[in-house]
Design a protein around this motif. Structure first.
Motif, PDB file in Angstrom:
ATOM      1  N   GLU A 103       0.814  -1.209   0.000  1.00 42.82           N
ATOM      2  CA  GLU A 103       0.000   0.000   0.000  1.00 42.82           C
ATOM      3  C   GLU A 103       0.850   1.262   0.000  1.00 42.82           C
ATOM      4  O   GLU A 103       0.525   2.242  -0.684  1.00 42.82           O
ATOM      5  N   THR A 104       1.943   1.252   0.770  1.00 47.87           N
ATOM      6  CA  THR A 104       2.805   2.429   0.897  1.00 47.87           C
ATOM      7  C   THR A 104       4.237   2.074   0.549  1.00 47.87           C
ATOM      8  O   THR A 104       4.772   1.073   1.043  1.00 47.87           O
ATOM      9  N   THR A 120       2.038   2.918  -3.035  1.00 46.69           N
ATOM     10  CA  THR A 120       2.777   1.976  -3.870  1.00 46.69           C
ATOM     11  C   THR A 120       2.255   2.046  -5.303  1.00 46.69           C
ATOM     12  O   THR A 120       1.067   1.840  -5.537  1.00 46.69           O
ATOM     13  N   PRO A 121       3.116   2.363  -6.270  1.00 46.74           N
ATOM     14  CA  PRO A 121       2.654   2.459  -7.656  1.00 46.74           C
ATOM     15  C   PRO A 121       2.357   1.077  -8.234  1.00 46.74           C
ATOM     16  O   PRO A 121       2.903   0.061  -7.774  1.00 46.74           O
ATOM     17  N   GLU A 122       1.504   1.037  -9.250  1.00 46.48           N
ATOM     18  CA  GLU A 122       1.199  -0.229  -9.900  1.00 46.48           C
ATOM     19  C   GLU A 122       2.435  -0.807 -10.573  1.00 46.48           C
ATOM     20  O   GLU A 122       2.588  -2.023 -10.683  1.00 46.48           O
ATOM     21  N   ASP A 127       9.613   5.081 -13.728  1.00 41.98           N
ATOM     22  CA  ASP A 127       9.622   5.928 -12.534  1.00 41.98           C
ATOM     23  C   ASP A 127      11.009   6.536 -12.380  1.00 41.98           C
ATOM     24  O   ASP A 127      11.984   5.840 -12.121  1.00 41.98           O
ATOM     25  N   ALA A 128      11.106   7.843 -12.550  1.00 49.66           N
ATOM     26  CA  ALA A 128      12.407   8.533 -12.518  1.00 49.66           C
ATOM     27  C   ALA A 128      12.617   9.298 -11.222  1.00 49.66           C
ATOM     28  O   ALA A 128      13.392  10.250 -11.187  1.00 49.66           O
ATOM     29  N   ILE A 146      10.002  -7.037  -9.989  1.00 47.82           N
ATOM     30  CA  ILE A 146       8.634  -6.664  -9.643  1.00 47.82           C
ATOM     31  C   ILE A 146       7.700  -6.792 -10.838  1.00 47.82           C
ATOM     32  O   ILE A 146       6.617  -7.377 -10.750  1.00 47.82           O
ATOM     33  N   ASP A 147       8.117  -6.244 -11.989  1.00 47.99           N
ATOM     34  CA  ASP A 147       7.204  -6.183 -13.122  1.00 47.99           C
ATOM     35  C   ASP A 147       7.985  -6.082 -14.432  1.00 47.99           C
ATOM     36  O   ASP A 147       7.989  -5.044 -15.086  1.00 47.99           O
TER      37      ASP A 147
END
Length: 447
Positions: A103-104, A120-122, A127-128, A146-147
């Motif tokens: 969540e955070t 927490t971003p998807e 992300d810079a 993560i992704d």
């Protein structure tokens, strides 16, 4: 600082290469098969744990330095992850913890005593944020675990890359045979208008375990190509030291495991006592010479007193120069802006020597032999160099180096400058001219 300027570029480039590997085009079948096996193995496990061991070797005129750091990384897809510096982390390398409980997302820097928090971003693809960049190569690996599918989009389709299988070997530092792969991206692949910050050819070598499970064991980026590209993009403003510097980085991924479950506190973040919550771990604009800098709070206040050992075996106290104007420069040999600015600021202050201005080059926690070798080669052996383990830097609210502090003859801080760029010495000259031209700021005169 070198790291603050380089890490966003290096992280973006390496992330783009590393996590886009599932989408290879027409390459050698054996290399492609090995990559697919390794990446399929990673993707098949939602829970992963690994140590990211970083070894950095830096060479600049008059200086050689080896830096080591280890991060522990745990990932529980889709949204829980924790990157934490190990206790044996090298103090010379900025360290950042990144922890998401789903969540955070919290980021914490012990160096700056600050932490940030955001939802927490998807995905972390693209992300810079400076906080992620400051976490360096550990964050690069974390993004990939993560992704990987989302970050793959950063570099586009499979035709952007080539891959070669360089053979099987057991390299130094690894205790198992591994297949060595090299993947490369060239400006031609990136289009007609490539980013000037990109190397002419960017390559990264990767070793995949040849026995047992196909874990990725090592990553070695071609750092020299990145440095050369940065120098070209800076044109005439590139510091001479950057043209001669060499950086080698090795990332070993050790102790891979696929836990059935993690301990309850693995993805929990508790701010350390005294840590300050902020929008960023550090004010990046202040490091570039603009915006609010924490040390600005010192201006108009009495300069913090200190006593330090010096490089020549003596001792120096600020109180030794009561009634004199003092310029402090917090610096290190591994920092290109410091290396560029040190001789220029020293020369600027020397221009006021007939008015008893004093220059102290306060080195930050480096080996005395490293400092001497650098100063001898740079023709700066006569400088007064106090040796600071970081305690005085904390007194002077140093958040990035170089930091230059100008203290008037009454012991009051009159100016603070963070960073160094073209004409930076002129700021110090202006400060000194103002002090000597303003009676209330000038050193007391003998009655």
């Amino acid at each position: 600082m070198l790291r603050s300027r380089c890490l966003p570029l290096l992280t973006a480039g390496l992330v783009a290469v590393f996590v886009s590997l599932p989408a290879w085009g027409e390459e050698a079948s054996d290399g492609r098969a090995l990559l697919e096996a390794a990446l399929d193995h990673l993707a098949a496990n939602d829970r992963l744990a690994v140590e990211v061991r970083q070894q950095m070797h830096v060479e600049m005129p008059g200086m050689k330095q080896d830096i080591a750091a280890t991060d522990t990384l745990a990932v529980d897809r889709p949204g829980r992850y924790a990157l934490r510096p190990a206790d044996d982390a090298d103090a010379a390398m900025p360290r950042v913890a990144l922890v998401s409980d789903g969540e955070t997302l919290s980021a914490y820097s012990a160096m700056f005593g600050r932490y940030t928090q955001r939802p927490t971003p998807e995905t972390l693809a693209g992300d810079a944020s400076p906080d992620l960049a400051m976490a360096g190569f550990g964050a690069m690996v974390m993004r990939g675990l993560i992704d990987p599918a989302a970050i793959r989009q950063v570099v586009g389709d499979a035709e952007n890359f080539t891959v070669a299988h360089l053979g099987r070997e057991t390299p130094a530092g690894l205790d198992t045979p591994a297949d060595r792969l090299r993947f490369t991206v060239t400006p031609e692949m990136l289009g007609e208008d490539p980013n000037p910050m990109m190397p002419v050819e960017l390559s990264v070598d990767l070793w995949v375990a040849a026995e047992g499970e196909p874990w990725v064991l090592r990553l070695v980026p071609d750092m020299q190509a990145m440095i050369d590209a940065m120098a070209r993009s800076m044109g005439d403003e590139v510091p001479p030291q950057m043209r001669e510097q060499k950086i080698d980085i090795t990332l070993d991924l050790a102790g891979w495991s696929t836990p059935e479950a993690f301990a309850d506190d693995t993805f929990a973040f508790v701010p350390p006592e005294g840590a300050v919550l902020g929008d960023s771990l550090i004010d990046m604009s202040a490091m570039q010479g603009g915006g609010q800098n924490p040390a600005d709070a010192l201006v108009g206040q009495p300069a913090p007193a200190f006593t330090l050992a010096t490089l020549d075996g003596g001792e120096v106290s600020l109180s030794d120069f009561a009634g004199q104007v003092v310029v402090l420069d917090f610096w290190a040999t591994w920092c290109p802006p410091c290396v560029e600015g040190l001789p220029k600021i020293a020369e600027a202050v020397a221009g006021f020597a007939d008015r008893d201005a004093v220059f102290l080059a306060v080195n930050q926690a480096e080996n005395p032999d490293t400092i001497r070798a650098f100063l001898d080669k740079a023709g700066l052996a006569d400088l007064s160099v106090p040796l600071d383990d970081g305690a005085v830097a904390q007194q002077y609210l140093v958040s990035g180096i170089p930091q230059t502090v100008v203290i008037d003859g009454r012991g009051v801080v009159r100016a603070v400058h963070v960073g160094f760029g073209p004409g930076g010495e002129r700021q110090v000259i202006n400060d000194l001219e103002m002090i000597y031209a303003t009676p209330v700021l000038a050193p007391p005169t003998a009655e």
